[in-house]
Design a protein around this motif. Structure first.
Motif, PDB file in Angstrom:
ATOM      1  N   PRO A   1       0.832  -1.213   0.000  1.00  0.00           N
ATOM      2  CA  PRO A   1       0.000   0.000   0.000  1.00  0.00           C
ATOM      3  C   PRO A   1       0.860   1.255   0.000  1.00  0.00           C
ATOM      4  CG  PRO A   1      -0.030  -1.060   2.163  1.00  0.00           C
ATOM      5  CD  PRO A   1       0.680  -2.002   1.240  1.00  0.00           C
ATOM      6  N   VAL A   2       0.535   2.185  -0.882  1.00  0.00           N
ATOM      7  CA  VAL A   2       1.299   3.436  -0.972  1.00  0.00           C
ATOM      8  C   VAL A   2       0.429   4.666  -0.752  1.00  0.00           C
ATOM      9  CG1 VAL A   2       3.049   2.453  -2.496  1.00  0.00           C
ATOM     10  CG2 VAL A   2       1.022   3.528  -3.500  1.00  0.00           C
ATOM     11  N   ALA A   3      -0.893   4.528  -0.938  1.00  0.00           N
ATOM     12  CA  ALA A   3      -1.765   5.688  -0.782  1.00  0.00           C
ATOM     13  C   ALA A   3      -3.206   5.221  -0.620  1.00  0.00           C
ATOM     14  CB  ALA A   3      -1.633   6.635  -1.977  1.00  0.00           C
ATOM     15  N   TYR A   4      -4.040   6.182  -0.279  1.00  0.00           N
ATOM     16  CA  TYR A   4      -5.460   5.918  -0.041  1.00  0.00           C
ATOM     17  C   TYR A   4      -6.242   7.137  -0.504  1.00  0.00           C
ATOM     18  CZ  TYR A   4      -9.713   4.676   2.571  1.00  0.00           C
ATOM     19  OH  TYR A   4     -10.990   4.365   2.916  1.00  0.00           O
ATOM     20  N   LEU A   5      -7.286   6.917  -1.257  1.00  0.00           N
ATOM     21  CA  LEU A   5      -8.121   8.012  -1.747  1.00  0.00           C
ATOM     22  C   LEU A   5      -9.488   7.945  -1.089  1.00  0.00           C
ATOM     23  CD1 LEU A   5      -8.524   9.350  -5.345  1.00  0.00           C
ATOM     24  CD2 LEU A   5     -10.557   8.796  -4.014  1.00  0.00           C
ATOM     25  N   ALA A   6      -9.949   9.079  -0.602  1.00  0.00           N
ATOM     26  CA  ALA A   6     -11.261   9.140   0.049  1.00  0.00           C
ATOM     27  C   ALA A   6     -12.024  10.355  -0.453  1.00  0.00           C
ATOM     28  CB  ALA A   6     -11.109   9.209   1.566  1.00  0.00           C
ATOM     29  N   GLU A   7     -13.231  10.117  -0.913  1.00  0.00           N
ATOM     30  CA  GLU A   7     -14.116  11.222  -1.276  1.00  0.00           C
ATOM     31  C   GLU A   7     -14.553  11.933  -0.001  1.00  0.00           C
ATOM     32  OE1 GLU A   7     -18.414  11.991  -3.523  1.00  0.00           O
ATOM     33  OE2 GLU A   7     -17.471  10.014  -3.572  1.00  0.00           O
TER      34      GLU A   7
ATOM     35  N   SER B   1       0.534   6.502   3.238  1.00  0.00           N
ATOM     36  CA  SER B   1       0.251   5.466   4.232  1.00  0.00           C
ATOM     37  C   SER B   1       0.267   5.990   5.660  1.00  0.00           C
ATOM     38  CB  SER B   1       1.267   4.322   4.092  1.00  0.00           C
ATOM     39  OG  SER B   1       2.589   4.811   4.220  1.00  0.00           O
ATOM     40  N   GLU B   2       0.814   7.186   5.874  1.00  0.00           N
ATOM     41  CA  GLU B   2       0.833   7.783   7.208  1.00  0.00           C
ATOM     42  C   GLU B   2      -0.244   8.849   7.384  1.00  0.00           C
ATOM     43  OE1 GLU B   2       4.770   9.170   7.927  1.00  0.00           O
ATOM     44  OE2 GLU B   2       5.658   7.168   7.867  1.00  0.00           O
ATOM     45  N   GLY B   3      -1.133   8.975   6.409  1.00  0.00           N
ATOM     46  CA  GLY B   3      -2.258   9.894   6.537  1.00  0.00           C
ATOM     47  C   GLY B   3      -1.986  11.321   6.110  1.00  0.00           C
ATOM     48  N   ARG B   4      -0.823  11.576   5.506  1.00  0.00           N
ATOM     49  CA  ARG B   4      -0.517  12.925   5.037  1.00  0.00           C
ATOM     50  C   ARG B   4      -1.133  13.154   3.662  1.00  0.00           C
ATOM     51  NH1 ARG B   4       5.237  11.678   7.048  1.00  0.00           N
ATOM     52  NH2 ARG B   4       5.265  10.546   5.085  1.00  0.00           N
ATOM     53  N   VAL B   5      -1.744  14.317   3.482  1.00  0.00           N
ATOM     54  CA  VAL B   5      -2.383  14.636   2.204  1.00  0.00           C
ATOM     55  C   VAL B   5      -1.317  14.853   1.145  1.00  0.00           C
ATOM     56  CG1 VAL B   5      -3.836  16.274   0.953  1.00  0.00           C
ATOM     57  CG2 VAL B   5      -4.418  15.628   3.301  1.00  0.00           C
TER      58      VAL B   5
ATOM     59  N   ASP C   1      -2.171  19.974  -5.575  1.00  0.00           N
ATOM     60  CA  ASP C   1      -1.287  19.454  -4.539  1.00  0.00           C
ATOM     61  C   ASP C   1      -1.892  19.729  -3.165  1.00  0.00           C
ATOM     62  OD1 ASP C   1      -0.756  22.126  -3.884  1.00  0.00           O
ATOM     63  OD2 ASP C   1       1.226  22.143  -4.817  1.00  0.00           O
ATOM     64  N   ALA C   2      -1.158  19.394  -2.116  1.00  0.00           N
ATOM     65  CA  ALA C   2      -1.685  19.537  -0.754  1.00  0.00           C
ATOM     66  C   ALA C   2      -1.946  20.989  -0.382  1.00  0.00           C
ATOM     67  CB  ALA C   2      -0.718  18.910   0.244  1.00  0.00           C
ATOM     68  N   ASN C   3      -1.311  21.933  -1.087  1.00  0.00           N
ATOM     69  CA  ASN C   3      -1.486  23.364  -0.810  1.00  0.00           C
ATOM     70  C   ASN C   3      -2.452  24.038  -1.790  1.00  0.00           C
ATOM     71  OD1 ASN C   3       0.429  23.401   1.367  1.00  0.00           O
ATOM     72  ND2 ASN C   3       2.056  23.265  -0.175  1.00  0.00           N
ATOM     73  N   ASP C   4      -3.234  23.224  -2.499  1.00  0.00           N
ATOM     74  CA  ASP C   4      -4.261  23.709  -3.426  1.00  0.00           C
ATOM     75  C   ASP C   4      -3.693  24.380  -4.676  1.00  0.00           C
ATOM     76  OD1 ASP C   4      -6.395  22.789  -1.855  1.00  0.00           O
ATOM     77  OD2 ASP C   4      -6.373  24.599  -0.634  1.00  0.00           O
ATOM     78  N   ASN C   5      -2.467  24.058  -5.047  1.00  0.00           N
ATOM     79  CA  ASN C   5      -1.912  24.530  -6.314  1.00  0.00           C
ATOM     80  C   ASN C   5      -2.314  23.569  -7.424  1.00  0.00           C
ATOM     81  OD1 ASN C   5      -0.332  26.762  -5.202  1.00  0.00           O
ATOM     82  ND2 ASN C   5       0.949  25.166  -4.296  1.00  0.00           N
ATOM     83  N   LEU C   6      -2.822  24.104  -8.528  1.00  0.00           N
ATOM     84  CA  LEU C   6      -3.290  23.274  -9.624  1.00  0.00           C
ATOM     85  C   LEU C   6      -2.108  22.603 -10.317  1.00  0.00           C
ATOM     86  CD1 LEU C   6      -5.770  22.393 -11.301  1.00  0.00           C
ATOM     87  CD2 LEU C   6      -5.301  24.353 -12.795  1.00  0.00           C
TER      88      LEU C   6
END
Length: 229
Positions: free
Chosen positions: A37-43, A70-74, A93-98
């Motif tokens: 597991p490398v990532a998780y996507l949640a709506e 995997s550590e819960g970081r966006v 990205d995590a800072n809302d940059n397109l």
């Protein structure tokens, strides 16, 4: 975005969807080519009204999702505005940059998408790939401007009973030429040897989510999205 040669994206089981036909927020697990597991996507589940909109608008609804490591970081964010026909997904990205966009192109019997990367320095969008798949396609090849295959999104059948009675599915995202040659049967001269950047891979992942939403989610069947999907 993770630089594995391939990724496996799995939509998670939705119990209320299974038993009551209640459309729940989508969730996906993302694994590398070794099954790690490398990532998780949640709506995002925001308000009670958003749950009501999901039941009424189904695949036409807007949605926002986050991709976490995997550590819960966006790591990434996906935003899809309300649509009636064509999917349009923004990748941030995590800072809302397109970072890029996925745009579905309406066609009566083809499944078409255009993928763009956002060129911040030039203040413009640059298309780096397109998909032009058949009416009932389960494999979606990403082609560059020379018609060479850059990557592939392959819908994998998860078992007949599982496919009929649940709203789950899995996709293999092939990025490396070795995978494309071995699993997709392409000759080397048909493949692009230019590796995708992290941002481009993020847009490909968003496209896989859009394809699942448009054509393979239970509530996409019989809808008007996707030009007859």
């Amino acid at each position: 975005m993770h630089y594995a040669a391939a990724l496996i994206v799995r939509r998670q089981l939705e119990p209320l969807n299974l038993f009551l036909g209640f459309e729940q927020a989508n969730r996906y697990s993302i694994e590398d080519d070794q099954g790690q597991p490398v990532a998780y996507l949640a709506e995002e589940e925001t308000t009670f009204s958003s749950a009501i909109f999901r039941q009424l608008l189904r695949t036409h609804r807007p949605f926002k999702a986050v991709i976490m490591d995997s550590e819960g970081r966006v790591m990434l964010k996906l935003q899809r505005p309300w649509t009636w026909i064509n999917t349009h997904i923004n990748v941030l990205d995590a800072n809302d940059n397109l970072l890029g966009q996925v745009m579905q192109q309406w066609h009566l019997w083809r499944r078409r998408y255009e993928l763009f990367i956002d060129m911040i320095c030039a203040q413009r969008h640059e298309q780096f790939a397109q998909i032009d798949a058949g009416f009932l396609a389960w494999r979606f090849e990403l082609m560059d401007e020379e018609g060479k295959v850059m990557a592939c999104i392959d819908r994998r059948f998860g078992g007949f009973a599982r496919e009929i009675f649940t709203d789950t599915g899995q996709y293999a995202l092939f990025f490396h030429p070795d995978y494309l040659a071995a699993y997709e049967g392409h000759a080397r001269n048909q493949l692009s040897m230019v590796p995708l950047t992290g941002d481009q891979r993020a847009v490909v992942l968003a496209c896989a989510i859009g394809i699942d939403f448009d054509y393979f989610s239970r509530h996409s069947h019989g809808g008007m999205m996707g030009g007859g999907g």
